[in-house]
Design a protein around this motif. Structure first.
Motif, short mmCIF file in Angstrom:
data_model
loop_
_atom_site.label_atom_id
_atom_site.label_comp_id
_atom_site.label_asym_id
_atom_site.label_seq_id
_atom_site.Cartn_x
_atom_site.Cartn_y
_atom_site.Cartn_z
N THR A 190 1.08 -1.12 0.06
CA THR A 190 0.14 -0.07 0.02
C THR A 190 0.79 1.40 -0.05
OG1 THR A 190 -1.69 -1.04 1.44
CG2 THR A 190 -1.76 1.40 1.30
N ASN A 191 0.96 2.24 -1.30
CA ASN A 191 1.59 3.27 -1.18
C ASN A 191 0.64 4.51 -0.94
OD1 ASN A 191 4.48 2.45 -1.92
ND2 ASN A 191 3.29 1.37 -3.57
N SER A 192 0.41 4.96 0.13
CA SER A 192 -0.45 6.06 0.42
C SER A 192 0.07 7.03 1.78
CB SER A 192 -1.71 5.48 1.36
OG SER A 192 -1.62 4.64 2.19
N PRO A 193 1.21 7.74 1.25
CA PRO A 193 1.96 8.68 2.02
C PRO A 193 1.07 9.34 2.95
CG PRO A 193 3.07 8.62 -0.03
CD PRO A 193 1.84 7.88 -0.04
N GLY A 194 1.50 9.62 4.47
CA GLY A 194 0.70 10.43 5.30
C GLY A 194 -0.30 9.38 5.91
N THR A 195 -0.76 8.45 5.64
CA THR A 195 -1.80 7.64 6.44
C THR A 195 -1.15 6.34 7.16
OG1 THR A 195 -1.87 5.93 4.40
CG2 THR A 195 -3.24 7.80 4.32
N PRO A 196 -2.04 5.92 8.18
CA PRO A 196 -1.22 4.94 8.90
C PRO A 196 -1.02 3.51 8.06
CG PRO A 196 -3.00 5.89 10.03
CD PRO A 196 -2.84 6.38 8.63
N GLN A 197 -1.56 3.50 6.82
CA GLN A 197 -1.33 2.22 6.03
C GLN A 197 -0.37 2.36 5.06
OE1 GLN A 197 -4.46 3.68 6.31
NE2 GLN A 197 -5.22 2.23 8.05
N ASP A 198 0.41 3.41 4.90
CA ASP A 198 1.49 3.54 4.24
C ASP A 198 2.48 2.39 4.34
OD1 ASP A 198 3.03 4.74 2.10
OD2 ASP A 198 4.16 5.93 3.57
N LYS A 254 16.72 3.29 6.36
CA LYS A 254 16.89 4.68 7.29
C LYS A 254 15.72 4.94 7.74
CE LYS A 254 20.39 6.59 3.84
NZ LYS A 254 20.78 7.77 3.17
N THR A 255 15.85 5.88 8.78
CA THR A 255 14.58 6.25 9.72
C THR A 255 13.93 7.21 8.85
OG1 THR A 255 15.95 8.15 10.63
CG2 THR A 255 15.81 5.88 11.83
N GLY A 256 12.82 7.78 9.28
CA GLY A 256 11.91 8.94 8.87
C GLY A 256 12.01 10.20 9.40
N THR A 257 10.85 11.00 9.15
CA THR A 257 10.96 12.37 9.83
C THR A 257 9.54 12.26 10.77
OG1 THR A 257 11.69 13.34 7.68
CG2 THR A 257 10.40 14.66 9.45
N SER A 258 9.83 12.69 11.91
CA SER A 258 8.98 12.65 12.81
C SER A 258 8.18 14.27 13.15
CB SER A 258 9.37 12.16 14.22
OG SER A 258 10.44 12.98 14.71
N SER A 259 6.98 14.07 13.38
CA SER A 259 6.16 15.28 13.84
C SER A 259 5.37 14.99 15.06
CB SER A 259 5.42 16.06 12.70
OG SER A 259 4.54 15.28 12.07
N THR A 260 5.30 16.05 16.13
CA THR A 260 4.43 15.80 17.32
C THR A 260 3.26 16.79 17.18
OG1 THR A 260 6.38 15.10 18.28
CG2 THR A 260 4.38 15.83 19.69
N VAL A 297 0.51 13.12 19.89
CA VAL A 297 0.87 12.13 18.95
C VAL A 297 1.87 12.38 18.01
CG1 VAL A 297 -0.21 10.62 17.19
CG2 VAL A 297 -1.74 11.27 19.27
N VAL A 298 2.83 11.41 17.80
CA VAL A 298 3.86 11.36 17.12
C VAL A 298 3.41 10.84 15.81
CG1 VAL A 298 6.45 11.03 16.83
CG2 VAL A 298 5.44 11.48 19.00
N THR A 299 3.89 11.57 14.61
CA THR A 299 3.71 10.60 13.42
C THR A 299 4.81 10.67 12.41
OG1 THR A 299 2.77 12.55 12.32
CG2 THR A 299 1.30 11.21 13.00
N TYR A 300 5.30 9.72 11.70
CA TYR A 300 6.24 9.59 10.95
C TYR A 300 5.97 9.46 9.38
CZ TYR A 300 8.23 8.05 15.58
OH TYR A 300 8.56 8.02 16.71
N THR A 301 6.89 10.17 8.69
CA THR A 301 6.91 10.12 7.17
C THR A 301 7.93 10.02 6.49
OG1 THR A 301 7.04 12.52 7.02
CG2 THR A 301 5.11 11.76 7.06
#
Length: 399
Positions: A59-67, A173-179, A185-189
């Protein structure tokens, strides 16, 4: 009479059962582990068959939990699906791993490389994952939620260690986090994502774990969100026998002398690694202990932590000169403060110095432990430079 014969037969049967059970208990046999090389051949055949008879959907859906969620299913004749082995969207890669005196060829898929940093095989990671058997039965999952794991097998953690993780995660490699300011809540892209196919020798081998049978190859789909750099030098507690992690002031990833992203110390477990390939050990002083576990990296009698400690008069702003607030020199100068840590100023104008190249305190006398050279600004910043904790000629020992 018939009743007597009936009960007599039951009595004999009961005695027979008890006797059999007792014999079974007394004659319990411990089955030895299978030969690692022989088992690996069987595992590799099974994994290749799996790769050739199953297909993958991502599943390629950047910005969603299913990405980057993954589903792997068995190919049904005529369904038109292309096997993992033959598909070209995510080319199949492999890495050779030496363990148990076997060189394993570990297959993996890179769904997304990631945009941040790569962990070493001794760092702590934040990941979500799903584990399946080769029949695609799910045996474990974080259900998309990030979880923290230490990749170093000797860390004091209760989680059962999967050796293959420490060999494959450093390829990502890791991603980018935002809170979220209100919810926290922390999300990663842009995180790394992949699938690894592990032979049982790099998983649980002869130990069953829950629904995982012994000698089972395992498949893990995963997302690499974040990492924590570790400093793993440890001592053994005299009272408990457990490991006490102290570190030496230099994170493991900066003690990766050959720069391959992996740190090994085969001295810890010679039975598991009797014939390690040359060049895998990062050992500055050649004492058999890799730098990431060595309290004295250069073997000069001064601990690494002592050598990377800043003089007490050079912490903070002294006489108008900003020396930085850390007690220890960072590896290199840090010129920009990290905006993600508003309460801490990470800026440090100097890194771990090399042997000083300035003038002697007394030019009329030879250099000694009591007549040392002055540090020049470039001694802290020159690149490359041999840092003092890796230079066994300095500090100069007392005569």
């Amino acid at each position: 009479m018939n009743k007597f014969k009936y009960y007599f037969i039951l009595l004999l049967a009961g005695i027979s059962l008890v006797s059999c059970n007792k014999s079974d208990d007394d004659d319990a046999v411990t089955v030895p582990l299978r030969d690692y090389a022989v088992q690996y051949k069987a595992d590799n055949d099974s994994i290749i068959k799996y790769l050739k008879t199953n297909y993958i959907t991502v599943t390629n859906s950047p910005g969603t939990p299913q990405d980057q969620d993954v589903v792997i299913k068995k190919i049904v004749a005529g369904d038109g699906n292309v096997s993992i082995w033959d598909q070209k969207t995510y080319p199949l890669e492999s890495r050779d791993v030496y363990s148990n005196d076997v060189t394993y060829k570990v297959y993996y898929l890179t769904l997304r490389k990631g945009s941040g940093e790569s962990p070493t095989n001794t760092d702590k990671i934040v990941t979500s994952y799903t584990g399946t058997l080769l029949d695609n039965t799910v045996f474990d999952s974080s259900y998309g939620y990030p979880r923290s794991f230490n990749l170093f097998p000797y860390a004091n953690e209760s989680a059962v260690f999967v050796e293959g993780w420490s060999e494959i995660f450093p390829k990502f490699k890791t991603g980018t986090s935002s809170t979220n300011a209100s919810s926290g809540v922390v999300t990663y892209t842009d995180f790394g994502a992949g699938v690894m196919f592990l032979p049982s020798g790099l998983a649980y081998y002869g130990q069953s774990q829950g629904t995982i049978p012994i000698y089972a190859p395992l498949v893990f789909s995963f997302k690499l969100f974040d990492l924590q750099r570790m400093d793993n030098e440890f001592t053994i507690s005299t009272s408990t026998g457990g490991r006490i992690f102290l570190g030496d002031g230099v994170p493991d990833y900066l003690e990766d002398i050959n720069g391959d992203g992996y740190l090994y110390d085969f001295k810890l477990n010679p039975d598991k690694y009797p014939n390690p390939p040359a060049g895998l050990v990062d050992d500055t002083d050649g004492d058999g202990i890799s730098d990431f576990l060595d309290f004295d990296d250069d073997g000069d009698g001064f601990t690494t932590r002592f050598e990377v400690t800043k003089p007490t008069g050079q912490v903070g702003i002294v006489n108008g000169v900003d020396y930085g607030v850390r007690l220890y020199y960072p590896w290199d100068p840090i010129l920009v403060d990290n905006p993600l840590t508003p309460n801490i100023d990470e800026r440090e104008p100097r890194g771990i110095p090399r042997r000083p190249t300035g003038a002697l305190a007394d030019p009329g006398k030879p250099e000694s432990s009591t007549n040392v050279k002055a540090y020049l600004p470039e001694d802290y910043t020159a690149n490359p430079r041999l840092r003092i904790h890796l230079d066994k000629t300095y500090p100069i020992k007392q005569n």
